[in-house]
Design a protein around this motif. Sequence first.
Motif, short mmCIF file in Angstrom:
data_model
loop_
_atom_site.label_atom_id
_atom_site.label_comp_id
_atom_site.label_asym_id
_atom_site.label_seq_id
_atom_site.Cartn_x
_atom_site.Cartn_y
_atom_site.Cartn_z
N PHE A 55 0.85 -1.19 0.00
CA PHE A 55 0.00 0.00 0.00
C PHE A 55 0.88 1.24 0.00
O PHE A 55 2.08 1.16 0.27
N GLN A 56 0.28 2.40 -0.31
CA GLN A 56 1.05 3.65 -0.33
C GLN A 56 0.27 4.74 0.38
O GLN A 56 -0.94 4.83 0.24
N TRP A 57 0.99 5.56 1.14
CA TRP A 57 0.36 6.69 1.84
C TRP A 57 -0.19 7.65 0.80
O TRP A 57 0.50 8.05 -0.13
N GLU A 63 0.63 -1.58 -11.77
CA GLU A 63 1.40 -0.68 -10.92
C GLU A 63 2.51 -1.52 -10.26
O GLU A 63 2.28 -2.64 -9.83
N PRO A 64 3.77 -0.96 -10.18
CA PRO A 64 4.91 -1.80 -9.75
C PRO A 64 4.73 -2.52 -8.41
O PRO A 64 5.03 -3.70 -8.30
N LEU A 65 4.21 -1.82 -7.39
CA LEU A 65 4.05 -2.47 -6.09
C LEU A 65 3.05 -3.62 -6.17
O LEU A 65 3.23 -4.68 -5.57
N PHE A 81 -6.25 1.61 0.79
CA PHE A 81 -6.80 0.32 0.36
C PHE A 81 -7.64 0.51 -0.91
O PHE A 81 -7.56 -0.28 -1.85
N ALA A 82 -8.43 1.60 -0.94
CA ALA A 82 -9.26 1.88 -2.13
C ALA A 82 -8.38 2.04 -3.36
O ALA A 82 -8.68 1.51 -4.44
N THR A 83 -7.25 2.76 -3.20
CA THR A 83 -6.35 2.97 -4.34
C THR A 83 -5.72 1.65 -4.79
O THR A 83 -5.56 1.40 -5.99
N PHE A 84 -5.38 0.81 -3.81
CA PHE A 84 -4.80 -0.51 -4.13
C PHE A 84 -5.79 -1.33 -4.98
O PHE A 84 -5.43 -1.92 -5.99
N ILE A 85 -7.07 -1.32 -4.58
CA ILE A 85 -8.08 -2.09 -5.32
C ILE A 85 -8.32 -1.45 -6.70
O ILE A 85 -8.47 -2.15 -7.70
N ASP A 86 -8.32 -0.11 -6.75
CA ASP A 86 -8.46 0.58 -8.05
C ASP A 86 -7.33 0.16 -9.00
O ASP A 86 -7.56 -0.12 -10.17
N ASN A 87 -6.10 0.13 -8.46
CA ASN A 87 -4.95 -0.29 -9.29
C ASN A 87 -5.14 -1.71 -9.80
O ASN A 87 -4.79 -2.02 -10.94
N THR A 138 -15.77 6.54 -15.56
CA THR A 138 -16.94 7.42 -15.56
C THR A 138 -17.85 7.12 -14.39
O THR A 138 -18.42 8.02 -13.79
N ASN A 139 -18.00 5.81 -14.07
CA ASN A 139 -18.96 5.46 -13.01
C ASN A 139 -18.27 5.10 -11.70
O ASN A 139 -18.88 4.47 -10.84
N ARG A 140 -17.01 5.50 -11.57
CA ARG A 140 -16.21 5.05 -10.43
C ARG A 140 -16.88 5.33 -9.08
O ARG A 140 -16.88 4.51 -8.19
N GLU A 141 -17.49 6.52 -8.95
CA GLU A 141 -18.01 6.89 -7.63
C GLU A 141 -19.21 6.04 -7.21
O GLU A 141 -19.43 5.80 -6.04
N GLN A 142 -19.98 5.57 -8.20
CA GLN A 142 -21.18 4.79 -7.87
C GLN A 142 -20.87 3.31 -7.65
O GLN A 142 -21.71 2.57 -7.18
N MET A 143 -19.68 2.89 -8.04
CA MET A 143 -19.42 1.44 -8.07
C MET A 143 -18.88 0.92 -6.75
O MET A 143 -18.15 1.59 -6.05
N HIS A 144 -19.26 -0.33 -6.47
CA HIS A 144 -18.63 -1.07 -5.37
C HIS A 144 -17.52 -1.88 -5.98
O HIS A 144 -17.75 -2.71 -6.84
N ASN A 145 -16.29 -1.65 -5.54
CA ASN A 145 -15.15 -2.34 -6.13
C ASN A 145 -14.72 -3.56 -5.36
O ASN A 145 -13.94 -4.37 -5.85
N PHE A 146 -15.17 -3.63 -4.09
CA PHE A 146 -14.65 -4.70 -3.23
C PHE A 146 -15.79 -5.17 -2.33
O PHE A 146 -16.48 -4.35 -1.73
N ASP A 147 -15.97 -6.48 -2.26
CA ASP A 147 -17.06 -7.03 -1.46
C ASP A 147 -16.60 -7.11 0.00
O ASP A 147 -16.07 -8.12 0.47
#
Length: 1299
Positions: free
Chosen positions: A349-351, A608-610, A592-598, A558-567
């Motif tokens: 993860f990244q700060w 993403e390298p990490l 964590f949200a950024t990690f799942i987005d990546n 486009t729909n990122r804000e409405q979506m559930h990315n992780f159960d």
Amino acid sequence: MSVSAPGSGSGSAPCRFAHYFAICGLDAETGLEPDELAALYQWLEADRQGRSPDTTNAGENFEQSPLKRTFKSKVLAHFPENVEWNPFDQDAVNMLCMPKGLSFRTQADPREPCFHSFLITREDGSRTYGFVHTFYEEVTSPQICAAMQTLYQMHHAEHTPSGSASSSSSSSSSMDSLASSLDEAEVSSPGRGPARGVSPCGRCSGAYDATRDTLYVSKALCLITPMPFMHACRRFLSQLHRAVTASQPPPLPLESYIHNVLYEVPLPPPGRSLKFHSVYEPIRCQRPGPGELPLADFSLGEAFQLLGVENLVQLFTCVLLEMQILLYSQDYQRLMTVAEGITTLLFPFQWQHVYVPILPASLRHFLDAPVPYLMGLPSKEGTDRSKLELPQEANLCFVDIDNHCIELPEDFPQFPNKAELIQELSDVLLCFGLSPEGGAPLGPTPGHLRGRVLRDLVDDRKNGNLGGEALAVLERLQALATRAGVTAGPAGPPASPGKDGESEAGGRPPAGGGEEELRDAKLNVQLREVFANRFVAMFADYEAFVIQSAHDLESWLTNREQMHNFDKASFLSDQPEPYLPFLSRFIETQMFATFIDNKIMSQWEEKEPLLRVFDGRLEKARLYGARAPGLRTSGYQRCVTLRESAQAIEQRLMKIDHTAIHPHLLDMKIGQGKYQRGFFPKLQAEVLLSGPTNNKWSNRTATAQRRKDRHRQHSDHLGLDNDLKEKYMQEARSLGKSLRQPKLSDLSPAVIAQTNWKFVEGLLKECRMKTKRMLVEKMGKEAVELGHGEANITGLEENTLIASLCDLLERIWSHGLQVKQGKSALWSHLLHYQAREEKLELQAESPVSNGPERRKSETGVPMPFLRVSLIQDMRHIQNMSEIKTEVGRARAWIRLSLEKKLLSQHLKQLLSNQALTKKLYKRYAFLRCEDEKEQFLFHLLSLNAVDYFCFTSVFTTIVIPYRAVIIPIKKLSNAMTTSNPWICVSGELGDSGVMQIPKNVLEMTFDCQNLGKLTTVQLGHDNSGLLAKWLVDCVMVRNEITGHTYKFPCGRWLGKGVDDGSLERVLIGELVVPVGDEEAGKQCRTPPMQRSPTQARRISITSLSARGAKPTGAQIQEAIGEAVNNIVKHFHKPEKERGSLTILLCGENGLVCALEQFFHHSFKSARLFQKNVFVWDFVEKATACLETADQMGDLQGGAPEPLGLTCETFCRYVNAINSTSRNIGKDGKFQLLVCLGARDRLLPQWLPLLAECPLISRMYEEGALLRDRTTVSTLVGVLQTLHDFNITLESSLIKGIQL
């Protein structure tokens, strides 16, 4: 990982080891200028205290000796002029090379050189690192010496001749402990300020006489690089300085070495090592391969020694949960070491938020930032932590590095398997001879030990802890030590005469440096592997819970804000119980949200390298079958790759892959830059401004360039994604990143106001997101309880969301705060409000009236009014002895207001006192922005649409006052009774015990420990006197703190010879929704829980000639199936979230009612002589019949053994119920039989027994369900599904039964 910054390269820049070499110091031509940043700081401080900023003079601080004032430093030279894709930021470099400006010394003061590093985060999130070697150089300009003499005389004249120059006592302010720029000169050596009060010549500190004293000024050499090769840069700079102070000139002019490092030393390729040459010794560095953890060169061992393992793990947890982290130390390098160390441990993860490891004094207003941050605050020598007032502390982790201690926020979950993790880390440190508690290394050699004693003395000198005599002893000791070859630095070879004080400067002795460096690198990677291994274990199956809902990148963005990315719910249900408090909060973080987005974006783009490294490790773990998937255990598995990771580094450093071109003579002008010992020469710019056009590695630029372009496209996507995803979070991050990007001289009040405006917008956006999420999740859960869809929120998640709301409110209340008492900004405001209101109350000598005076009577029931009062709710919290802190009280008050659906109303009332808000807050504060404040309160108002029990369910041990009212059916004469009534109230957390109700008083109050959500009321009387029959409509019970009112419908008689002859009844409760909550909106109300069967339904069952439409056989079977299904679902929920089983058994659609309908189906016997016949009458007759048959042996003869046994058990249960001392009536007895049968798994055996009973043909008609064998066997199958669960019955149901 390719070079860290995108952009277009000029020449071979992207592959260069270093981008710039800079020199900062005193510009003799412009002379002594007061530090403008210090002046700005004074302006901010004056503004904060409400003084007129104009009264502060611009940096001319005559209170202090001129030797202790800050003067403006300048970038004297930097090479090359510019790198196209990484422009030189002169202000930022100057400020970070010399965060406290120029500092002057005389020969009487200590002048050891020192080293520190810094970083600049660019707009796109990439970083540039700076490494700085600061030393003192003699001032040769007569003008500067004369100016200093004049300033000293002015200062001396201002003060009484008797005393020494006062340091900063007179300029102290409430926050002066933060004002490091004003009253402290440059920090020396790793870590601690020099001893100012002591000087060998016995004169007062800070004195200056041009005729006798030699004046010295600080100068900084700085190397700016794209990657953090800290050890290499440190050694390069210290050798440059050594060349200046040595008795012999260096082998080549200094330009040769600087030109070499800037233009001829390449970055080592991934997985390779590199050797290049400095003035005296070669320098080695290495870079991890593509599958390894990314480069981290700051010593983690040092970070662990500074804080100790326990503290570091706690700090690590705070960083993972994105709290506000403030590091505090006198030493810049310590701030960097801890900040960089802790962020490298976050892999994968990244700060994502504000990151400023060294916060210059002029940026101190950023501590007001209402966002997560990780900042380092340089402290003043001798500053006491208790005097340090910080704008917000409710969610702050304060790390006092120099005193090895840490202050944690409240409500802090522990990292999973913390004890085992600490043990494993301690073992690694012990292998390297370091103590897990921090402090000095273990097991030194005798020479090393002598060195350490001496080093402790040196440290004492730096701390100002040595008196004059001790100092003289120390100097003699140092001279002896130098002759004997014992260094007062880390163990190493003898100090050579040429390196004046080098070891104290923290630069390691070069000869042994390689060994030390290798040891550091091995320790670093092993500690990081231990942490990485924890995440591999915790998130081994994370991919299974990633929701891939979009078909292409564009539609996803486009729909990122409405979506559930992780159960989240499924992920948590798959985790071991002890991990949940931490994980439920961690999966809500931005990192964590950024990690799942990546992860999701890796379908369409390069990983993403990490993420690539992490996924590779998961793959490897699966390959070696580290554990069976889906098998969740909280067992701890130690890291098995420690040795191999250390070996990879050792091999690279032992066997060098690349050697850079040696430094060589350049085409320089003769006679310039002549060597003069002790003075850094003026470098020849012509030879340093550009590099050679052809060398063997410049062709690497083309591929690097292609990689750059890809990287840039990728980061453009990321930028777009973040913009759509959570623009606010992006703004918060960009604030952190551009923090040192704007021209720092531009920190005008207008720029600060603009920054604060961004914070205000961000807070509002975050509030909208949080309230929306709380509503959607909660509504989702309620829809499930109504039978639609699947639940997606657990009690744990709800608790996490509420904790996060509390944190947001604290941040809003601390933004722009200027008057605070205690650690909680919100509670401080409430206390000020309470004090004002109580003062008014005393003046008026009448009860304080707050807002809407009363809540309307609930559903027209005669319950006394409960006044709505913000002050009253505060008093409830203040009376709770369980809560010890202001932060705890604020959180409890928020939870209580949320549960009462008054949060928005209370806060609106609090903010309606504008005079108070103006007194407490600066003009730019969020709470003084009218439109945003209105929108914020509106978002909070939307939370009234759902029911929260976030106060009742958390404070389970407090004593709560309850009020109970018994409501008889008035139209009948027997509203009153002569007998002695009693009541017992039960809830999910316990019961009140039996309480006598005073005769003919239908209302009572009682105090008892929190019962939780109320479930049942037992109501009865002793049948004494003439009027011993009592017809009760319902019982109402109210929690006097939360205002929750429960209605327990009855609608039946209590008395002998009437109804079913019951003298006591168990009533099932429902929560009453208050009428008149117009704001909440009737449509939004929460569906009611099940309650005890109403009067109408009871009569339709019990009076068999009732006209009502009776349910059909199919409906009855469906009702039983539904009731059983609800019980099964109940047991599939996590234990803490199950709610009341009593309601599912005895409530309106519960198992008892469904079986009662089953037994009533085609029940014969019409009313005999106007007397009701109850199911229990059939049960009693069947028991008698079975007992007779048993005695006559009818059953034994033809029936198998188990049936006889079943018969005996059934009769025993019925007789036990009949012989109980309780007068529970016939329906109560049937209810008890069903509950006991369900608990002891006997119902499926009893049904066939009753169906086979000879009585059945006399009491049931032909088409009765009980006479249909198929139906009975189906029902037996349905009831058997309950055998998998342990049913525990509430004590109110089974009291007095002997089995």
